[in-house]
Every structure is written in structure tokens, then in C-alpha cells.
Design an enzyme around this catalytic site. Structure first.
Site, PDB file in Angstrom:
ATOM      1  N   GLN A 110     -10.828   0.093   0.413  1.00  0.00           N
ATOM      2  CA  GLN A 110     -11.225  -1.005  -0.634  1.00  0.00           C
ATOM      3  C   GLN A 110      -9.846  -1.508  -1.419  1.00  0.00           C
ATOM      4  O   GLN A 110     -10.050  -2.636  -1.839  1.00  0.00           O
ATOM      5  CB  GLN A 110     -12.197  -0.158  -1.751  1.00  0.00           C
ATOM      6  N   TYR A 168       0.869  -1.518   0.034  1.00  0.00           N
ATOM      7  CA  TYR A 168       0.101   0.017   0.070  1.00  0.00           C
ATOM      8  C   TYR A 168       0.935   1.192  -0.080  1.00  0.00           C
ATOM      9  O   TYR A 168       1.817   1.273   1.000  1.00  0.00           O
ATOM     10  CB  TYR A 168      -0.963  -0.048   1.267  1.00  0.00           C
ATOM     11  N   HIS A 172      -2.522 -39.691  19.779  1.00  0.00           N
ATOM     12  CA  HIS A 172      -1.160 -39.326  19.628  1.00  0.00           C
ATOM     13  C   HIS A 172      -0.139 -40.501  20.188  1.00  0.00           C
ATOM     14  O   HIS A 172       0.910 -40.893  19.584  1.00  0.00           O
ATOM     15  CB  HIS A 172      -0.710 -38.226  20.474  1.00  0.00           C
ATOM     16  N   ASN A 186      -3.631   5.838   6.048  1.00  0.00           N
ATOM     17  CA  ASN A 186      -4.424   6.795   6.891  1.00  0.00           C
ATOM     18  C   ASN A 186      -5.306   5.617   7.913  1.00  0.00           C
ATOM     19  O   ASN A 186      -5.153   4.373   7.880  1.00  0.00           O
ATOM     20  CB  ASN A 186      -5.266   7.721   6.447  1.00  0.00           C
ATOM     21  N   ASP A 233      16.668   7.691   6.316  1.00  0.00           N
ATOM     22  CA  ASP A 233      15.304   7.467   5.725  1.00  0.00           C
ATOM     23  C   ASP A 233      15.513   7.222   4.172  1.00  0.00           C
ATOM     24  O   ASP A 233      14.358   6.848   3.444  1.00  0.00           O
ATOM     25  CB  ASP A 233      14.576   8.930   5.882  1.00  0.00           C
ATOM     26  N   GLN A 237      12.162  14.919  12.185  1.00  0.00           N
ATOM     27  CA  GLN A 237      10.853  14.088  12.567  1.00  0.00           C
ATOM     28  C   GLN A 237       9.858  15.109  12.782  1.00  0.00           C
ATOM     29  O   GLN A 237       8.772  14.755  12.158  1.00  0.00           O
ATOM     30  CB  GLN A 237      11.201  13.351  13.839  1.00  0.00           C
ATOM     31  N   GLU A 257      -1.458 -36.314  28.772  1.00  0.00           N
ATOM     32  CA  GLU A 257      -2.332 -35.416  28.441  1.00  0.00           C
ATOM     33  C   GLU A 257      -3.730 -35.920  27.960  1.00  0.00           C
ATOM     34  O   GLU A 257      -4.456 -35.278  27.126  1.00  0.00           O
ATOM     35  CB  GLU A 257      -1.722 -34.611  27.321  1.00  0.00           C
ATOM     36  N   HIS A 260       7.299  15.609   9.854  1.00  0.00           N
ATOM     37  CA  HIS A 260       6.485  14.580   9.229  1.00  0.00           C
ATOM     38  C   HIS A 260       4.967  14.711   9.520  1.00  0.00           C
ATOM     39  O   HIS A 260       4.238  14.387   8.640  1.00  0.00           O
ATOM     40  CB  HIS A 260       6.716  13.270   9.944  1.00  0.00           C
ATOM     41  N   SER A 307       5.796   9.178  13.819  1.00  0.00           N
ATOM     42  CA  SER A 307       7.214   8.856  14.042  1.00  0.00           C
ATOM     43  C   SER A 307       7.932   9.534  15.290  1.00  0.00           C
ATOM     44  O   SER A 307       7.298  10.496  15.741  1.00  0.00           O
ATOM     45  CB  SER A 307       7.713   9.408  12.624  1.00  0.00           C
ATOM     46  N   GLU A 357      11.785   4.765  17.844  1.00  0.00           N
ATOM     47  CA  GLU A 357      12.036   4.454  16.634  1.00  0.00           C
ATOM     48  C   GLU A 357      13.208   4.680  16.129  1.00  0.00           C
ATOM     49  O   GLU A 357      13.998   3.776  15.470  1.00  0.00           O
ATOM     50  CB  GLU A 357      10.907   5.109  15.890  1.00  0.00           C
ATOM     51  N   HIS A 358      13.709   6.022  16.328  1.00  0.00           N
ATOM     52  CA  HIS A 358      15.129   6.401  15.624  1.00  0.00           C
ATOM     53  C   HIS A 358      16.133   6.851  16.818  1.00  0.00           C
ATOM     54  O   HIS A 358      15.197   7.718  17.557  1.00  0.00           O
ATOM     55  CB  HIS A 358      14.896   7.648  14.668  1.00  0.00           C
TER      56      HIS A 358
END
Lengths: 434, 434
Positions: free
Chosen positions: B191, B130, B420, B214, B361, B259, B415, B262, B237, B327-328
Site C-alpha cells: 500500500q 521505502y 522522416h 519484503n 556497511d 553477512q 527503412e 543478516h 546478501s 555483492e561484497h
């Protein structure tokens, strides 16, 4: 009656599609209840966990008795016969040896620009293991979940196991001890998942939760995902056996039944190159069902979801197998290695007639927590990798930045990320001003 | 104003906790809408996707124009200036070289019982990528998602990218071409996720879906999870910079702003051993904000979520960093390698003052899809491992079964899984009867 199909028949493709898309499980929608339970545990901590354990497990606890003491564990262990203890120890050793080979390796190298690149693996700091109570409280699952975590180096492993009416399987405690579990709490359900994810006064929070559970546990794991990591939500178990006529029909029947006996929603499928062998296996299944202890489970599973598929050749068998993407795949054929090499999607492969799937459930070494419901197309069984995470590393030299920095500036500009570009530009300017 | 904290202050622990638990994003609850969209695509296929694209993207499509043609891609590529094309190609080469080292290895060995054990890795058969439209349509993200899939050996990689009012970023198509994407569809939203997961007349279903989006896309990914694999659902981020006084405040300011620009919900934190250096950086940030193109985004991010934390020593800095699990993480200190070795939880580490985060990046080589919102405690950035899965292998010999079969029988009995046990017993009996 299980379904009998023949790949040569006209209606086969449609019938096979129906088999593939059969919905074998209707999970009750317990999400609203679970959301309430999680909110309660987050708000009231131990008190909520204690109230909910009273309600669901009919067990009165205090903060001091939430955790199973070392003495209780040792007392339980003392009850376990030597033979069972030894069997668990053998299983633990073999599972540990297998998983020790899965430890991923760190890497670091210098590239042609002089930049140092690499990555480093580290264990999660704390993991939680859910163990069901009652009928599905399997000590083997304790080993399969706990040992990969400990092999990964997880320093703190907390286990939860509900003990309805106070009843507990001592083998589960022995397995936990053998696997190196650090803390055990006698709680279960969504409240136990919430306690592991968010912590209470008595139970410190963990970073990752694994282990099977009922619909409430599964819904709770979905809800806490993101706050902590979780393993896959397992569906009912499946086995596919590909067998030629050169097998004992009774062995194959028992292999099919060893999935069927797990759950009425389990699925057992035989693909064979010999229609009359397929009939012989189906007959052997019926015969075994007459006397099986768990025939009220295995019978419905086999009759509702079982299938015997006759194929013209083994190439057709592997093609169908990849469409099924089975959790467990047994290859009882003359050249199992050769056939196995042609399989692309399967959780675990058991090669040859001396490798019944049950060996893999207990003592083979590989993990028995495997992708169900065709998810072997995109996921793997539980492993050491589920308990580690990777940090990527990069170190530029001035020369490296000179070599690749301008491309970063260009891309930052084209993405309208000005500060990204300027953070490189400012450094390059210093280099050029020298 | 960002928060200024000092680890020596009395109220520090409480203030740091507040910073850690700040909720930076309120995702709208679009789940009911997304459920309807998915049901519609499952029921009506292409027709539903076309109707929804008309509705949301104001674009009229037919089954024949859902897919972007080779001619359209080439025409777009021809518009892209040579400098940008070269920068993307350099990035693609470096990302490919880094990820090529991540290919996991198969294993097979014979243990002391004579059993053959091992595992084999295989790529997923088809992956879907995506790519957002509009402002967040980043060609670099196309490279970061598509290249690991292709390095993993995924034979079919389908990309979806919405083109509201028909507008498309040609660099996204160039990046897709460089990365080896096989099919591109001009659709987006829930969709597009539904079409990738369930397939339509025109779009074949995939097994794994990755890529940012999103709230609708995120909710759709959550819903199709299980039917297909998904990557993590990314949050806003974050960057943490640990810097001593021996740095240019403006460089650090730009790194923090890269950052902040963003997203208004992004978070930039500086930890420093020198309070006056911290003040100098904050001043440099304000100065840069005066003229920055994206100051309406970066300003609120810095003022609402930014923080400058003064610590007495670097040991305190690493301890706080592990609690943040950024994250960074940039380490702008005299011995970045030594400090980096003490970090346990971080998505990516950038070592030394010549390694601004923006390098990672675009052109560093490591992936820029990284765990956000403290999930570096239990998860890793995108990698080749996200596009492969492991099949475990076991092959017993009669001798191996004799050695370990009895332990499996014991555990099956304990068990209460009779079949088995019998599947092993039947084979052992044959061995013992000769």
C-alpha cells in the site's frame, strides 16, 4: 481529427489531463505462452529453439544453421547499393563519436583519514541485441544498440533477428557488421530472448539484453530480468514540437508525421504560441496525409492521438512540456538554447528549425532509443552506461580504521548486528594492543 | 556444515556449479494480493491506505496522522544518545562526500560539420524511499538511499516506514533528518508503494522508488515499474573473502559471519590458497557461533550456504570470483590492489585486512546497496546516477544539415519511413533554393 486545445480556455486543465493519461496501447497478455516458451528453451536448448522457429517463422534450421555465417553476411553486404552502405557508415561513425564521450571515468582518492576510496567501471562480458524482423527491422536500430555496447568495450555482442520464411533485410547485416556485432542468429520471439538469457548448446548466454520487440519479446525480457540485465521496455513513440509562428507549417507537419508514421499508437503534439499557425500546421498535415505512403498508419495516429495546443507564451509551453516528459522534443523557436535550458524532463531535445527529429533517428549522433510514455521523468536513452557496471573500492589503513571504526561499532550495535561490530572490534583491539 | 571444496579435485567444477546455482530463497507468490492492494489504493486513495494499515500494522490513522510530524521527529531525535547521533552524523558526512564525486557532468561540443551536440543531466523531481519496519529497519539504509538522492539534487524526497503497533525506531528518524528527507509517512507494504507511485489525497506521487522490502514490497515495486522508476530488487546478501594464510582466522570468521547474521539465506564464501587456513577459519566460525546473539540466523546461513574453497593460486581465486560476481568482495592478501585490478565483476571490493566489510556497511563512504545474486555481472550499486536522467541535445546549422542530411534521407528511404526523409528533404530544398 486531432485535439485542438487552448491553455486559456476554461476546460483546458481537464482536457490536458485526459491527453496525458490517454492509453495508447493495449498489449495482449502473452505472459503464460512466454513462460512456456522460456521453460521449453531452458529444458531442450537448441531443439526447442529450432522447433519454435519452425512453428513461428516457418523456417527449418539445424544447430549448424542457427547462426548466420560470415559468407551469408558478406553475400548480403554485396547486394547493398553503395549509397546505402555509405549512409550507414556515416551514421555509424557519428554515433560512435558521440557515444565515445560517454565512457565513464574511474576514480580513486585518499581521504583525510588516510583511507583510499574510489570506483572502477568495467564492461559486461557479453550482451545480446534483439532486432525485430519484418516491417520494423531497422538497420538504424542495430547501430543505435550495438555501437554503445562496443564503445563500452563489451567483448562479445550476440545479435538475434527472426527471418520469417527465411527473408532477411541485408541492410541489417551490414549495420551489424559496421557496428562490430560478433555473432548473428536467425531466431526471434521469446525463444530468442530465452536462448540469450539461459544459453543453449550453440548459443552461449549473455549478461545483458537490449533492443525492441513485439509483445512476446517484451514479456520475455520482463521474465528474464534479474537473470540478465535488460533495457527499458519501450512503448509507442512520441514527439512534441514547440514552435512559434516563424516556421514553415509544412516542415512542422512533416516532423509530426515522422512520429505518426511509425505506429498507429504513436503520438504527435504541437504546442504553439499562435493559434492560426497551429491551424496551418494541421492543414499541412492533412495535405501531406493525402499522398503519404504510410497514411494508413500515420492517419489514425494523428487523428486518434495528435494534438495542437495553443499557449499564451513559451513559459507555459515549457511547463506543459515537462508534464508530458516527451521522448522527442523539437524546439522551433527564435532562441532554442534558451528555451531548452528551461526543460527538465525530455529524452532528447532537437534545437532549432534546422534540426528535424529524423536527423536524430539516423545520423545526428545521440541515441534514438529513448524513454517513452512519460518515463523521461526518471530514465534516460540508451548509452554506454547501459553496458558497463561500477565496482566501488575502499581500502582502510590502521589509522583510518582507528578514526572511523568506532562509529561503525556504534551503528552495528544499534542495529543489533553483532558480528559486524566485532569484525571492527577485533581489528581495533589488535591495533590498541599494538 | 559448510561445503569444503578444492579446485584441484576431480569433481570440483561440478560442485562449484552446484554452489553457483543454489537457490537460496523461495519468494512466496504474493502477486495477486499485491495487485488487489494497488488497485484499492488507486481507487480509494488515503482511505485504502488507512484501512490496510489498520489491517496489517494494527494502527489507526487518519489523513492528518499519515505523515510523521516535525514534532514527533524532534521528540524521537531527543531520545537518541549522543554517541549514536554522532556515529550517524559521521556516516552521513562520509557517504555524502563519496557520492558528491559521482555527480555526472554535462557536455556540449561543436563537431566538424558545425552541429552542436551534447547532453544535460537533471534530477528526478520526486523520489520515494521505502524503509522496512521491525528487525530490518536499519538507519544506515536510510542514509545509503536518501543521501545519493539529495546529492543528485532531488527536490522532494518522501520516505515511508511501517510502524507495526505504532512502534518506530527513533534512529531511523534521526537518519532521515540527517540525510535531508522531506516527508515521512508511517505506512508500509504494497500500500505504501502504491501510494508513492500513484499518489493519494495526502501523498503526492513520486517518479522513482528505492529501498529494500519484503516479498509484498518487491512485488509491488515490480508492478509499478514503468509508471515510476525503481531500483533493483535485492536478494539475500553475499560475501566472498579471498584470503591467504597470513591472516587472523578469527577476523576472517567474523567477516564471513557479518553477512551470515543478516539472513538465513545469506551466503558467505572463503577462497584461500591454504587449505589448513581454511580449516582454521571454519573452526573460528564455529567458535564464534557458540556465543553469537544472532546464531539462529547466522548458523543456518553458514551451514546451508557457506563454503570454503582451496585454490592453488590467486589467479584461480580471481577467476572463480568473477564467476560468482559477489555483492561484497574482501581481498585479504599481500597485494590487494594488484589482485583487485584483476577482478571484473563485483559490487564492492574491500582491499586489505584492515578493511572489514562492515566498514562499508556504515562509514566507509561507498553505498551499501549493492547488486546481489550474481547481478554484479550487469549492474551496479545504488548511486547518484539512480536519481538523475540525461537529456541528449542536438542542434544542426544549415551547413551541418547539408553535410549529413542526405545520409538521413537515404536511410529513411531504405527503412520506408517517408515522412522522416521528407522532413529533411523539405529543409534541404529551401537551402538549395536559397
Amino acid at each position: 481529427m486531432p485535439v485542438f486545445l487552448n491553455a486559456r480556455d476554461a476546460g483546458f486543465e481537464e482536457a490536458f489531463q485526459t491527453l496525458l493519461s490517454a492509453k495508447r496501447e493495449d498489449s495482449p497478455d502473452v505472459d503464460a505462452t512466454v513462460a512456456q516458451i522460456i521453460a521449453d528453451v531452458r529444458a531442450r536448448g537448441d531443439a526447442a529453439v529450432i522447433d519454435l522457429t519452425q512453428k513461428f517463422d516457418r523456417l527449418s534450421l539445424t544447430p549448424a544453421t542457427l547462426r548466420i555465417s560470415e559468407d551469408d553476411i558478406n553475400a548480403a553486404a554485396a547486394q547493398v547499393p553503395q549509397q546505402e552502405h555509405a549512409a550507414l557508415a556515416l551514421a555509424a561513425d557519428r554515433i560512435r563519436a558521440y557515444h565515445a564521450r560517454q565512457r565513464p571515468t574511474d576514480a580513486e582518492w585518499v581521504d583525510e583519514t588516510g583511507a583510499t576510496l574510489g570506483w572502477r567501471w568495467t564492461p559486461v562480458a557479453a550482451a545480446g541485441l534483439y532486432v525485430p524482423g519484418g516491417l520494423a527491422s531497422y538497420p538504424s536500430s542495430v547501430l543505435m544498440n550495438a555501437i554503445p555496447a562496443k564503445v563500452a568495450g563489451v567483448p562479445r555482442l550476440a545479435m538475434v533477428v527472426p527471418t520469417p520464411d527465411g527473408v532477411l533485410n541485408p541492410l541489417v547485416l551490414v549495420a551489424a557488421k559496421l557496428a562490430g556485432v560478433d555473432e548473428i542468429y536467425r531466431i526471434g520471439g521469446a525463444q530468442a530472448i530465452a536462448a540469450l538469457a539461459y544459453g543453449t548448446e550453440t548459443i552461449a548466454p549473455v549478461d545483458k539484453i537490449t533492443g525492441p520487440g513485439n509483445a512476446f519479446v517484451a514479456a520475455a525480457k520482463r521474465r528474464v530480468f534479474g537473470k540478465v540485465g535488460i533495457d527499458m521496455i519501450a512503448g509507442p513513440s512520441e514527439i512534441l514540437v514547440i514552435a512559434d509562428a516563424d516556421n514553415d507549417p509544412d516542415w512542422i507537419a512533416l516532423d509530426l508525421l515522422s512520429q505518426a508514421e511509425h505506429d498507429e499508437s504513436a503520438q504527435s503534439i504541437l504546442i504553439t504560441t499562435d493559434a492560426s499557425f497551429g491551424q496551418a500546421v494541421a492543414k499541412a498535415v492533412e495535405k501531406r496525409l493525402e499522398t503519404m505512403q504510410r497514411r494508413v498508419i500515420a492517419g489514425p495516429s494523428w487523428r486518434d492521438f495528435g494534438a495542437v495546443i495553443t499557449v499564451p507564451d513559451l513559459e507555459t509551453a515549457t511547463a506543459l512540456s515537462d508534464r508530458i516528459a516527451p521522448e522527442h522534443l523539437e524546439l522551433c523557436v527564435a532562441d532554442p538554447d534558451g528555451l531548452g535550458a528551461q526543460i527538465t524532463h525530455a529524452g532528447a531535445i532537437f534545437l532549432g528549425q534546422w534540426t528535424p527529429e529524423a536527423i536524430g533517428d539516423y545520423v545526428g549522433g545521440p541515441n534514438h532509443v529513448l524513454p517513452t510514455a512519460r518515463s523521461a521523468r526518471f530514465s534516460s536513452g540508451l548509452s554506454v552506461l547501459d553496458f558497463v557496471k561500477r565496482t566501488t573500492l575502499a581500502r582502510m589503513t590502521p589509522e583510518a580504521l582507528r578514526a572511523i571504526g568506532p562509529a561503525a561499532e556504534t551503528l552495528a550495535t544499534s542495529e543489533s548486528l553483532e558480528a559486524h561490530g566485532l569484525s571492527v572490534t577485533a581489528r581495533l583491539r589488535k591495533l590498541n594492543d599494538g
